[in-house]
Scaffold this motif. Structure first.
Motif, PDB file in Angstrom:
ATOM      1  N   SER A 154      -8.615 -15.275   7.271  1.00  0.00           N
ATOM      2  CA  SER A 154      -8.566 -13.873   7.687  1.00  0.00           C
ATOM      3  C   SER A 154      -9.672 -13.566   8.704  1.00  0.00           C
ATOM      4  O   SER A 154      -9.439 -12.870   9.700  1.00  0.00           O
ATOM      5  CB  SER A 154      -8.706 -12.966   6.467  1.00  0.00           C
ATOM      6  OG  SER A 154      -8.583 -11.620   6.819  1.00  0.00           O
ATOM      7  N   GLN A 172       0.668 -13.885   5.195  1.00  0.00           N
ATOM      8  CA  GLN A 172       0.905 -13.047   4.025  1.00  0.00           C
ATOM      9  C   GLN A 172       0.504 -13.842   2.788  1.00  0.00           C
ATOM     10  O   GLN A 172       0.530 -15.077   2.802  1.00  0.00           O
ATOM     11  CB  GLN A 172       2.379 -12.646   3.941  1.00  0.00           C
ATOM     12  CG  GLN A 172       2.818 -11.727   5.065  1.00  0.00           C
ATOM     13  CD  GLN A 172       4.289 -11.340   4.954  1.00  0.00           C
ATOM     14  OE1 GLN A 172       5.111 -12.126   4.484  1.00  0.00           O
ATOM     15  NE2 GLN A 172       4.618 -10.130   5.385  1.00  0.00           N
ATOM     16  N   SER A 226     -11.283 -10.075  -8.124  1.00  0.00           N
ATOM     17  CA  SER A 226     -11.435  -8.664  -7.766  1.00  0.00           C
ATOM     18  C   SER A 226     -12.068  -8.492  -6.389  1.00  0.00           C
ATOM     19  O   SER A 226     -11.635  -7.655  -5.593  1.00  0.00           O
ATOM     20  CB  SER A 226     -12.247  -7.920  -8.827  1.00  0.00           C
ATOM     21  OG  SER A 226     -13.480  -8.562  -9.047  1.00  0.00           O
ATOM     22  N   SER A 227     -13.077  -9.302  -6.073  1.00  0.00           N
ATOM     23  CA  SER A 227     -13.717  -9.184  -4.759  1.00  0.00           C
ATOM     24  C   SER A 227     -12.790  -9.654  -3.641  1.00  0.00           C
ATOM     25  O   SER A 227     -12.711  -9.028  -2.572  1.00  0.00           O
ATOM     26  CB  SER A 227     -15.022  -9.983  -4.732  1.00  0.00           C
ATOM     27  OG  SER A 227     -14.787 -11.342  -5.075  1.00  0.00           O
ATOM     28  N   ARG A 248      -9.535  -9.606  -3.636  1.00  0.00           N
ATOM     29  CA  ARG A 248      -8.411  -8.681  -3.453  1.00  0.00           C
ATOM     30  C   ARG A 248      -8.755  -7.601  -2.425  1.00  0.00           C
ATOM     31  O   ARG A 248      -7.909  -7.217  -1.610  1.00  0.00           O
ATOM     32  CB  ARG A 248      -8.045  -8.022  -4.794  1.00  0.00           C
ATOM     33  CG  ARG A 248      -6.814  -7.145  -4.695  1.00  0.00           C
ATOM     34  CD  ARG A 248      -6.370  -6.643  -6.056  1.00  0.00           C
ATOM     35  NE  ARG A 248      -5.080  -5.992  -5.975  1.00  0.00           N
ATOM     36  CZ  ARG A 248      -4.394  -5.553  -7.010  1.00  0.00           C
ATOM     37  NH1 ARG A 248      -4.897  -5.695  -8.239  1.00  0.00           N
ATOM     38  NH2 ARG A 248      -3.218  -4.970  -6.855  1.00  0.00           N
ATOM     39  N   LEU A 249      -9.979  -7.128  -2.434  1.00  0.00           N
ATOM     40  CA  LEU A 249     -10.406  -6.117  -1.466  1.00  0.00           C
ATOM     41  C   LEU A 249     -10.465  -6.701  -0.059  1.00  0.00           C
ATOM     42  O   LEU A 249      -9.996  -6.101   0.900  1.00  0.00           O
ATOM     43  CB  LEU A 249     -11.788  -5.570  -1.859  1.00  0.00           C
ATOM     44  CG  LEU A 249     -11.844  -4.771  -3.173  1.00  0.00           C
ATOM     45  CD1 LEU A 249     -13.289  -4.451  -3.531  1.00  0.00           C
ATOM     46  CD2 LEU A 249     -11.027  -3.488  -3.043  1.00  0.00           C
ATOM     47  N   SER A 288      -6.803  -7.477   1.306  1.00  0.00           N
ATOM     48  CA  SER A 288      -5.791  -6.452   1.004  1.00  0.00           C
ATOM     49  C   SER A 288      -4.699  -6.343   2.068  1.00  0.00           C
ATOM     50  O   SER A 288      -3.530  -6.134   1.736  1.00  0.00           O
ATOM     51  CB  SER A 288      -6.458  -5.092   0.798  1.00  0.00           C
ATOM     52  OG  SER A 288      -7.201  -4.725   1.956  1.00  0.00           O
ATOM     53  N   ARG A 289      -5.051  -6.529   3.336  1.00  0.00           N
ATOM     54  CA  ARG A 289      -4.035  -6.357   4.396  1.00  0.00           C
ATOM     55  C   ARG A 289      -3.018  -7.502   4.425  1.00  0.00           C
ATOM     56  O   ARG A 289      -1.968  -7.389   5.038  1.00  0.00           O
ATOM     57  CB  ARG A 289      -4.706  -6.202   5.764  1.00  0.00           C
ATOM     58  CG  ARG A 289      -5.415  -7.440   6.290  1.00  0.00           C
ATOM     59  CD  ARG A 289      -6.183  -7.135   7.562  1.00  0.00           C
ATOM     60  NE  ARG A 289      -6.875  -8.298   8.086  1.00  0.00           N
ATOM     61  CZ  ARG A 289      -6.343  -9.151   8.954  1.00  0.00           C
ATOM     62  NH1 ARG A 289      -5.097  -8.969   9.384  1.00  0.00           N
ATOM     63  NH2 ARG A 289      -7.034 -10.180   9.407  1.00  0.00           N
ATOM     64  N   HIS A 290      -3.326  -8.603   3.728  1.00  0.00           N
ATOM     65  CA  HIS A 290      -2.414  -9.751   3.719  1.00  0.00           C
ATOM     66  C   HIS A 290      -1.522  -9.793   2.470  1.00  0.00           C
ATOM     67  O   HIS A 290      -0.528 -10.510   2.444  1.00  0.00           O
ATOM     68  CB  HIS A 290      -3.222 -11.059   3.753  1.00  0.00           C
ATOM     69  CG  HIS A 290      -4.098 -11.218   4.953  1.00  0.00           C
ATOM     70  ND1 HIS A 290      -3.609 -11.602   6.190  1.00  0.00           N
ATOM     71  CD2 HIS A 290      -5.440 -11.038   5.111  1.00  0.00           C
ATOM     72  CE1 HIS A 290      -4.611 -11.657   7.060  1.00  0.00           C
ATOM     73  NE2 HIS A 290      -5.726 -11.322   6.433  1.00  0.00           N
ATOM     74  N   ILE A 291      -1.883  -9.031   1.444  1.00  0.00           N
ATOM     75  CA  ILE A 291      -1.285  -9.215   0.116  1.00  0.00           C
ATOM     76  C   ILE A 291       0.135  -8.654   0.022  1.00  0.00           C
ATOM     77  O   ILE A 291       0.392  -7.509   0.389  1.00  0.00           O
ATOM     78  CB  ILE A 291      -2.178  -8.576  -0.972  1.00  0.00           C
ATOM     79  CG1 ILE A 291      -3.496  -9.348  -1.084  1.00  0.00           C
ATOM     80  CG2 ILE A 291      -1.464  -8.569  -2.326  1.00  0.00           C
ATOM     81  CD1 ILE A 291      -4.546  -8.668  -1.949  1.00  0.00           C
ATOM     82  N   TRP A 302       0.343  -9.539  -6.168  1.00  0.00           N
ATOM     83  CA  TRP A 302      -0.943  -9.890  -6.771  1.00  0.00           C
ATOM     84  C   TRP A 302      -0.836  -9.723  -8.282  1.00  0.00           C
ATOM     85  O   TRP A 302      -0.635  -8.631  -8.786  1.00  0.00           O
ATOM     86  CB  TRP A 302      -2.042  -8.989  -6.222  1.00  0.00           C
ATOM     87  CG  TRP A 302      -3.436  -9.398  -6.593  1.00  0.00           C
ATOM     88  CD1 TRP A 302      -4.134  -9.018  -7.698  1.00  0.00           C
ATOM     89  CD2 TRP A 302      -4.307 -10.261  -5.850  1.00  0.00           C
ATOM     90  NE1 TRP A 302      -5.386  -9.591  -7.705  1.00  0.00           N
ATOM     91  CE2 TRP A 302      -5.523 -10.359  -6.574  1.00  0.00           C
ATOM     92  CE3 TRP A 302      -4.184 -10.968  -4.651  1.00  0.00           C
ATOM     93  CZ2 TRP A 302      -6.597 -11.130  -6.138  1.00  0.00           C
ATOM     94  CZ3 TRP A 302      -5.249 -11.738  -4.216  1.00  0.00           C
ATOM     95  CH2 TRP A 302      -6.450 -11.815  -4.945  1.00  0.00           C
TER      96      TRP A 302
END
Length: 372
Positions: free
Chosen positions: A225, A232, A248-249, A251-252, A255-258, A261
Motif C-alpha cells: 500500500s 483489494q 486491529s492496527s 485494518r485501519l 481500510s481503502r483496500h479491504i 474482514w
C-alpha cells in the motif's frame, strides 16, 4: 443398519478434526462417533481419555477404533480394556514434537510425550502428509533427551513400521455457480480489458493466530500500500480468545483496500469470497497439510506459500517463496499484471486430495477384518 463396528473417537470435535469425522461417519457404514466439543485444546489433550472412557458405550460389535492424536490413546485403552482388543488407528492432523512455541522452554513436554505413547499402543499410525510423519519420527530421539535419565530407546524404530501417509480428504464442493465470469470462461473468451482494470484481489484465509504469522502477511500488505500498489484485500479465518494485536492496527492502515474482514460462518459466503479472489497467500510458520490453501486453489486462486513445511509436498516450486522480501516482490509483480495472473492455470491437481480419490484407502484403513 446393524451394530456399529467402527468406533470414531474425537477429543477435539471442531475444524478439520470435525470435518474428517463427519465425512467418515456419513460415507462409511456402521460407524459410531463419540466426541468432546472443540474447546480448551490443552485440557482436552490432558484429560479427554478419562471423560471419554466414561461416555463411550460398551459394545461387543466394535472392531476398529479411529481417533486423532489429541487423545491419549494409551490412557483410554488402559481405562477401557474392552477397547484395547480393537484395531486401533491413530490419525495425526499435527504433531506436538515440532508444533511451534514462542520459546522452547514453553513447550509442554507432556503433549508430545502423550503422542509418542499413543503411537506405541496403536496398530496403525496415519499422518496427513510426509512432512508431518517425518518431522515427528525424526524428532522423537531429541525430544526424549529432555528426560533427565532412564531415557527410553529405539522408539522411532518401534513406531515407524506402523506409519503411513494418507492425505486429509478434502470435500471440494461444486463452486461453478459462485465463480466470477473470468474464472468460468476460457482464455479466448475473457474480457482482458475489464480484467486489467480491476485491482488484484488478495485473500488470507487462515486462523487469526500467531502460528499463521499474520504479522508477516499484514506488514507485507502495508508495504504494498505504501508503494502505491493497487490491490483489494480479504482477511478471513476463525478468531479465538487471543487475537494478535496486528489485526486491529492493520485494518485501519489498509481500510481503502479491504473487501472482506473477519470470519464468515456460512460456508457458502466463505466459498464465494474465495471465488472472488485472485491470489491466496500463506505465511504460516506451522502447517502440516493446509486445507484452506487447497480450497482457495479449487476456487481458482493463484497460491503463494512458504518454501517450507508441507507446502513443497503439495505445490510446485513456482508457487513457493523463501523470504519475506520474495513474498513482497512476487505480490507486487502479480498486482501490476492482474490480467496475466487471472489467465494463469494453476498447476495443482486438487483432485488428489479429494474424498472421492481417497475414499478406498480410508475404507481399507478402517476395514472390518481387524484383529480381535
Amino acid at each position: 443398519m446393524g451394530a456399529p463396528r467402527v468406533l470414531l473417537v474425537e477429543a477435539f470435535y471442531g475444524g478439520s478434526h470435525k470435518q474428517l469425522m463427519d465425512l467418515l461417519q456419513e460415507n462409511l457404514s456402521s460407524c459410531c462417533l463419540c466426541s468432546l466439543p472443540a474447546k480448551k485444546w490443552h485440557w482436552r489433550a490432558r484429560t479427554a481419555a478419562l471423560s471419554l472412557s466414561q461416555s463411550i458405550p460398551t459394545s461387543g460389535s466394535y472392531r476398529v477404533l479411529f481417533c486423532s492424536s489429541v487423545l491419549n490413546l494409551c490412557e483410554l485403552v488402559a481405562l477401557r480394556p474392552d477397547l484395547a482388543r480393537l484395531k486401533k488407528v491413530l490419525y495425526f492432523h499435527e504433531n506436538q514434537l515440532v508444533y511451534p512455541v514462542r520459546k522452547d522452554q514453553q513447550r509442554d513436554f507432556q503433549y508430545g510425550y502423550n503422542q509418542v505413547l499413543s503411537c506405541l499402543v496403536a496398530d496403525a499410525v496415519v499422518f496427513n502428509s510426509s512432512f508431518n510423519m517425518e518431522s515427528f519420527l525424526s524428532s522423537i530421539s531429541s525430544f526424549m533427551k529432555k528426560i533427565p535419565d532412564h531415557r527410553p530407546k529405539d522408539l522411532e524404530q518401534l513406531i515407524r513400521p506402523k506409519c503411513e501417509v494418507l492425505f486429509y480428504p478434502v470435500h471440494f464442493p461444486d463452486v461453478s455457480r459462485l465463480l466470477p465470469e473470468h474464472k468460468r470462461l476460457g482464455a479466448a473468451e475473457r474480457n482482458s480489458e475489464q480484467e486489467a482494470g480491476k485491482p488484484l484481489h488478495i485473500v488470507w484465509p487462515h486462523r487469526w493466530e500467531h502460528d499463521k504469522d499474520p504479522e508477516l502477511f499484514l506488514s507485507t500488505m502495508i508495504k504494498l500500500s505504501e508503494r502505491q500498489v493497487d490491490f483489494q484485500l480479504s482477511v478471513l479465518g476463525e478468531t479465538f480468545t487471543d487475537v494478535p494485536e496486528v489485526f486491529s492496527s492493520a485494518r485501519l492502515l489498509l481500510s481503502r483496500h479491504i473487501v472482506s474482514w473477519g470470519f464468515l460462518p456460512r460456508k457458502q459466503d466463505y466459498l464465494k469470497a474465495l471465488c472472488d479472489a485472485d491470489v491466496v497467500v500463506s505465511t504460516a510458520r506451522h502447517e502440516f497439510f493446509g486445507v484452506a490453501m487447497l480450497e482457495a486453489v479449487h476456487c481458482g486462486c493463484y497460491p503463494l506459500c512458504p518454501k517450507a513445511l508441507v507446502y513443497p509436498e503439495i505445490f510446485p516450486a513456482e508457487y513457493l517463496y523463501s523470504t519475506p522480501e520474495q513474498l513482497l516482490k512476487r505480490l507486487q509483480s502479480l498486482c501490476r499484471r492482474p490480467d496475466a495472473t487471472r489467465r494463469h492455470a494453476v498447476k495443482v491437481d486438487t483432485s488428489s486430495f479429494s474424498w472421492s480419490t481417497l475414499k478406498d484407502r480410508y475404507q481399507t484403513l478402517l476395514s472390518l477384518d481387524a484383529p480381535l
